[in-house]
Write an enzyme that holds these catalytic residues in place. Sequence first.
Site, PDB file in Angstrom:
ATOM      1  N   HIS A 156      17.149  56.154  59.295  1.00 36.13           N
ATOM      2  CA  HIS A 156      15.810  54.886  58.753  1.00 36.13           C
ATOM      3  C   HIS A 156      16.209  53.785  58.209  1.00 36.13           C
ATOM      4  O   HIS A 156      15.814  52.831  57.396  1.00 36.13           O
ATOM      5  CB  HIS A 156      15.111  55.856  57.299  1.00 36.13           C
ATOM      6  CG  HIS A 156      15.003  57.162  57.444  1.00 36.13           C
ATOM      7  ND1 HIS A 156      13.606  57.496  57.690  1.00 36.13           N
ATOM      8  CD2 HIS A 156      16.118  58.853  57.416  1.00 36.13           C
ATOM      9  CE1 HIS A 156      13.931  59.177  57.820  1.00 36.13           C
ATOM     10  NE2 HIS A 156      14.909  59.551  57.294  1.00 36.13           N
ATOM     11  N   ARG A 176      44.678  43.183  34.378  1.00 31.65           N
ATOM     12  CA  ARG A 176      42.943  43.389  33.826  1.00 31.65           C
ATOM     13  C   ARG A 176      43.261  41.868  34.198  1.00 31.65           C
ATOM     14  O   ARG A 176      41.592  41.844  33.541  1.00 31.65           O
ATOM     15  CB  ARG A 176      44.097  42.962  32.005  1.00 31.65           C
ATOM     16  CG  ARG A 176      44.097  44.885  31.677  1.00 31.65           C
ATOM     17  CD  ARG A 176      44.786  44.496  30.458  1.00 31.65           C
ATOM     18  NE  ARG A 176      43.006  44.860  29.972  1.00 31.65           N
ATOM     19  CZ  ARG A 176      42.760  45.648  28.916  1.00 31.65           C
ATOM     20  NH1 ARG A 176      43.480  47.226  29.337  1.00 31.65           N
ATOM     21  NH2 ARG A 176      41.450  45.765  28.276  1.00 31.65           N
ATOM     22  N   ASN A 230      39.705  38.291  24.421  1.00 28.54           N
ATOM     23  CA  ASN A 230      39.295  38.942  25.325  1.00 28.54           C
ATOM     24  C   ASN A 230      37.692  39.168  24.800  1.00 28.54           C
ATOM     25  O   ASN A 230      37.658  39.918  23.791  1.00 28.54           O
ATOM     26  CB  ASN A 230      40.062  40.528  25.978  1.00 28.54           C
ATOM     27  CG  ASN A 230      39.276  40.854  26.532  1.00 28.54           C
ATOM     28  OD1 ASN A 230      38.570  40.659  27.041  1.00 28.54           O
ATOM     29  ND2 ASN A 230      39.263  42.564  26.454  1.00 28.54           N
ATOM     30  N   GLY A 231      36.858  39.215  25.898  1.00 30.96           N
ATOM     31  CA  GLY A 231      35.531  39.617  25.646  1.00 30.96           C
ATOM     32  C   GLY A 231      34.619  37.784  25.965  1.00 30.96           C
ATOM     33  O   GLY A 231      35.024  36.674  26.339  1.00 30.96           O
ATOM     34  N   GLU A 276      32.929  55.263  48.699  1.00 25.50           N
ATOM     35  CA  GLU A 276      34.215  55.782  47.919  1.00 25.50           C
ATOM     36  C   GLU A 276      34.733  54.879  48.946  1.00 25.50           C
ATOM     37  O   GLU A 276      35.507  53.338  48.655  1.00 25.50           O
ATOM     38  CB  GLU A 276      34.358  56.606  47.287  1.00 25.50           C
ATOM     39  CG  GLU A 276      36.071  56.671  46.945  1.00 25.50           C
ATOM     40  CD  GLU A 276      36.071  55.496  45.884  1.00 25.50           C
ATOM     41  OE1 GLU A 276      35.447  54.840  45.276  1.00 25.50           O
ATOM     42  OE2 GLU A 276      37.249  55.072  45.566  1.00 25.50           O
ATOM     43  N   LYS A 334      40.436  44.740  36.783  1.00 25.84           N
ATOM     44  CA  LYS A 334      40.637  46.355  36.253  1.00 25.84           C
ATOM     45  C   LYS A 334      40.036  47.089  35.441  1.00 25.84           C
ATOM     46  O   LYS A 334      39.539  47.901  36.064  1.00 25.84           O
ATOM     47  CB  LYS A 334      42.030  46.826  35.620  1.00 25.84           C
ATOM     48  CG  LYS A 334      42.598  48.491  35.974  1.00 25.84           C
ATOM     49  CD  LYS A 334      42.747  49.115  37.171  1.00 25.84           C
ATOM     50  CE  LYS A 334      42.964  50.734  37.378  1.00 25.84           C
ATOM     51  NZ  LYS A 334      42.255  51.010  38.738  1.00 25.84           N
ATOM     52  N   TRP A 343      40.738  36.794  32.992  1.00 25.20           N
ATOM     53  CA  TRP A 343      40.119  36.921  33.848  1.00 25.20           C
ATOM     54  C   TRP A 343      38.715  36.521  33.486  1.00 25.20           C
ATOM     55  O   TRP A 343      37.863  36.677  32.514  1.00 25.20           O
ATOM     56  CB  TRP A 343      39.721  38.534  33.591  1.00 25.20           C
ATOM     57  CG  TRP A 343      38.409  39.245  34.882  1.00 25.20           C
ATOM     58  CD1 TRP A 343      39.322  39.075  36.599  1.00 25.20           C
ATOM     59  CD2 TRP A 343      37.366  38.442  34.809  1.00 25.20           C
ATOM     60  NE1 TRP A 343      37.823  39.235  36.744  1.00 25.20           N
ATOM     61  CE2 TRP A 343      36.562  38.668  36.457  1.00 25.20           C
ATOM     62  CE3 TRP A 343      36.240  38.397  34.160  1.00 25.20           C
ATOM     63  CZ2 TRP A 343      35.724  38.882  36.677  1.00 25.20           C
ATOM     64  CZ3 TRP A 343      34.950  38.746  34.390  1.00 25.20           C
ATOM     65  CH2 TRP A 343      34.376  38.842  35.721  1.00 25.20           C
ATOM     66  N   CYS A 357      40.993  40.556  30.937  1.00 27.13           N
ATOM     67  CA  CYS A 357      42.401  39.663  29.742  1.00 27.13           C
ATOM     68  C   CYS A 357      43.068  40.975  29.344  1.00 27.13           C
ATOM     69  O   CYS A 357      42.597  42.274  28.595  1.00 27.13           O
ATOM     70  CB  CYS A 357      41.379  39.053  28.554  1.00 27.13           C
ATOM     71  SG  CYS A 357      40.423  37.914  29.566  1.00 27.13           S
ATOM     72  N   LYS A 398      36.601  50.811  48.773  1.00 21.34           N
ATOM     73  CA  LYS A 398      37.930  50.885  48.997  1.00 21.34           C
ATOM     74  C   LYS A 398      38.062  49.535  49.958  1.00 21.34           C
ATOM     75  O   LYS A 398      38.620  48.239  50.126  1.00 21.34           O
ATOM     76  CB  LYS A 398      38.443  51.527  49.487  1.00 21.34           C
ATOM     77  CG  LYS A 398      38.733  52.839  47.963  1.00 21.34           C
ATOM     78  CD  LYS A 398      40.047  52.427  46.945  1.00 21.34           C
ATOM     79  CE  LYS A 398      39.258  52.043  46.372  1.00 21.34           C
ATOM     80  NZ  LYS A 398      37.956  52.989  45.088  1.00 21.34           N
ATOM     81  N   GLU A 449      36.477  46.359  48.723  1.00 18.45           N
ATOM     82  CA  GLU A 449      37.183  45.297  47.382  1.00 18.45           C
ATOM     83  C   GLU A 449      39.009  45.218  47.739  1.00 18.45           C
ATOM     84  O   GLU A 449      39.475  43.675  47.165  1.00 18.45           O
ATOM     85  CB  GLU A 449      37.239  46.598  45.577  1.00 18.45           C
ATOM     86  CG  GLU A 449      37.847  47.809  45.825  1.00 18.45           C
ATOM     87  CD  GLU A 449      37.619  48.327  45.017  1.00 18.45           C
ATOM     88  OE1 GLU A 449      37.740  47.538  44.286  1.00 18.45           O
ATOM     89  OE2 GLU A 449      37.898  49.449  45.451  1.00 18.45           O
TER      90      GLU A 449
HETATM   91  C1  F6R Z   1      37.006  50.708  42.417  1.00 22.21           C
HETATM   92  C2  F6R Z   1      36.874  50.113  41.188  1.00 22.21           C
HETATM   93  C3  F6R Z   1      35.555  50.071  40.033  1.00 22.21           C
HETATM   94  C4  F6R Z   1      36.118  51.213  38.913  1.00 22.21           C
HETATM   95  C5  F6R Z   1      34.648  50.988  38.274  1.00 22.21           C
HETATM   96  C6  F6R Z   1      34.946  51.484  36.953  1.00 22.21           C
HETATM   97  O1  F6R Z   1      37.783  50.934  42.863  1.00 22.21           O
HETATM   98  O2  F6R Z   1      38.554  50.496  40.754  1.00 22.21           O
HETATM   99  O3  F6R Z   1      34.690  50.073  40.864  1.00 22.21           O
HETATM  100  O4  F6R Z   1      35.819  52.712  39.539  1.00 22.21           O
HETATM  101  O5  F6R Z   1      34.858  49.806  37.843  1.00 22.21           O
HETATM  102  O6  F6R Z   1      35.956  52.106  35.890  1.00 22.21           O
HETATM  103  P1  F6R Z   1      36.547  52.831  35.114  1.00 22.21           P
HETATM  104  O7  F6R Z   1      36.501  54.008  35.960  1.00 22.21           O
HETATM  105  O8  F6R Z   1      37.622  51.877  34.329  1.00 22.21           O
HETATM  106  O9  F6R Z   1      35.046  52.831  34.026  1.00 22.21           O
END
Ligand code: F6R
Length: 630
Positions: free
Chosen positions: A522, A32, A108-109, A499, A625, A82, A2, A503, A506
């Site tokens: 394994h 967000r 927000n929350g 990682e 985000k 969100w 949010c 990517k 997601e």
């Molecule tokens: C993946 C991604 C998330 C963040 C995670 C932590 O692309 O963006 O996995 O890395 O939510 O977020 P921060 O770094 O903001 O604590």
Amino acid sequence: MCGIVGYASTISTACGKPLEVCLQGLERLEYRGYDSAGVALAAPGMDQVAVRKKAGRLANLQADINNRPLPDATVGIGHTRWATNGEPSDVNAHPHTSQDGRIALIHNGIIENASRLKFDLQAEGFTFASSTDTEVVAKLLGRIANEIVDTTGRPDLFEAVRRTARMLTGAFTILAVDVRQPDIVVGARHDSPLVVGLGEGENFLGSDVAAFVAYTKQAMELGQDEAVCVSGGSVTVTDFEGHPVTDSRRFTVDWDASAALKGGWDSYMDKEIHEDPRAVADTLLGRYDTDGDLNLDEVRIDEETFRQVDKIIIVACGTASYAGLVAKYAIEHWVRIPVEVELAHEFRYRDPILTPRTLVVAISQSGETMDTLMALRHAREQGSRVLAICNTQGSTIPRESDAVLYTHAGPEIAVASTKAFVAQVVAAYLLGLYLAQVKGTMFRDEIHQIVDSLKAMPAKIQQVLDSQADTVERAAKSLADARSFLFLGRHVGYPVAMEGALKLKEIAYTFTEGFAAGELKHGPIALVEAGEPVVVIVPSSRGRDLLHNKVISAIEEVKARGAFVIAIAEEGDPDTERYADVVFWRPACPTLMSPLVDVVPLQLFALDMARLKGLDVDKPRNLAKSVTVE
Ligand code: F6R
């Protein structure tokens, strides 16, 4: 999660500026959350707040306002959602209003005692249109605000918000406007972010500085359990009891508004991947002196305390945790102390062993991830020191930590983290090298050599961007219909594999699994069938021949079962050339530096795959985000 924006100015004649500020703030905060958006405006003479809200992207709200313009105003609040509580719909979108429509509120929350409060309000005859916890708070605030008017004869939204905040449990930032006081916006925060933007004759509130950076770079942090009242000419902060707070920290936003714009790129993600070299260079800037010695005075922990550190625990989530995992290999090698990497949400539930000599490192791009925040609070309660590695000034995680090392990646808007990852690896490496320096576990010239290697990385990343993009795109085209991918790596290639897998899942919604290449036999090898794409991070054979050979064996094993292998390998590696179907080449660099380049083609690959599927790469479904709820 949010995005929240609020605006008040000294101009007492209603105009279009409050709406303009709210919409433009929401545009910058949309990363967000993008389930729905809404605004509320107040001005002298209004009987009720003017509210407009729409499910879906901000563009829906904008179109609706264009069709049916909103009135001019003196103050405004805006929200991009969100959904945590109630499905994304027009009626569940924020703002929500008091029963009499005089007050509008955004949130927000998650309010944990919302059902109880709702039950009590219903018993008093209040009715609810939505299924959100926010509407409960709006109704409650309206009732309290009217009680204040009844007892004192005048409205006091600031006091009403404080009283309301005292009754809430859970995590919240709330902002409210009241038509009876159309010159102020009032906010309160508990375990959820809120910053103040300080303008000339105007003031702003936002979930983060992106909300107002187009108007002012002067900002002020709000502490935990604080309430704020902004008008055009004043900013007043108190605790929830009403005691004045006078020591709020002010800061100047260190990036320009244009840094948060797409700047000609198709997507923020594309732009941000291309900012990887700069993120590395800027994170190194000013962290070593002319002799190559590390200088981390800014972190505010004295050398003696660092010298005493006998264990590091890195807490983080998602991409940030993979950056931490990369750093573990380097720090243990350089400093010879154990480094544990723990997913922040698991950390405090497993009774971790923490002592005053444990340094907990909380890595977070946003600085607001609730799981990481809770982990760091737990560590501090147990007497350990916490150092934050963070990309966002004025955010909660650095504020609540003992020390902070900022990554200077600039604003990261795309939901998928890219440039923040490389910046986090660099910052964690700097911390490791600094510890090695103060503890004397490495010779000065060894440290200088590594600093030199780090300094060379931006050019190498650029080289990958310039030379590999076409190969990556071709590979994505040939695999766009693949239903699943496996990612393999060893040593620092292992977190990079995870990682890369993250990517792809997601933003391209492809089933992926990243794992240590040694695990293949394994279990995971059972997944390999003809045509299965397997992405393998191959370490350099220079200096790590054994590791290299073992990964090549893994490639042979999956190839023997019909896999389609994409490898990331050092330029000129004949073994990889022989076995892999496609190779993304990395320029030669020390093994510990390789994650900084290896992740780049994987970021590009995910981007291309998502584009080919016609997906919104910046705003993948179901994600936000900043994950500000546990
Ligand atoms: C993946 C991604 C998330 C963040 C995670 C932590 O692309 O963006 O996995 O890395 O939510 O977020 P921060 O770094 O903001 O604590």
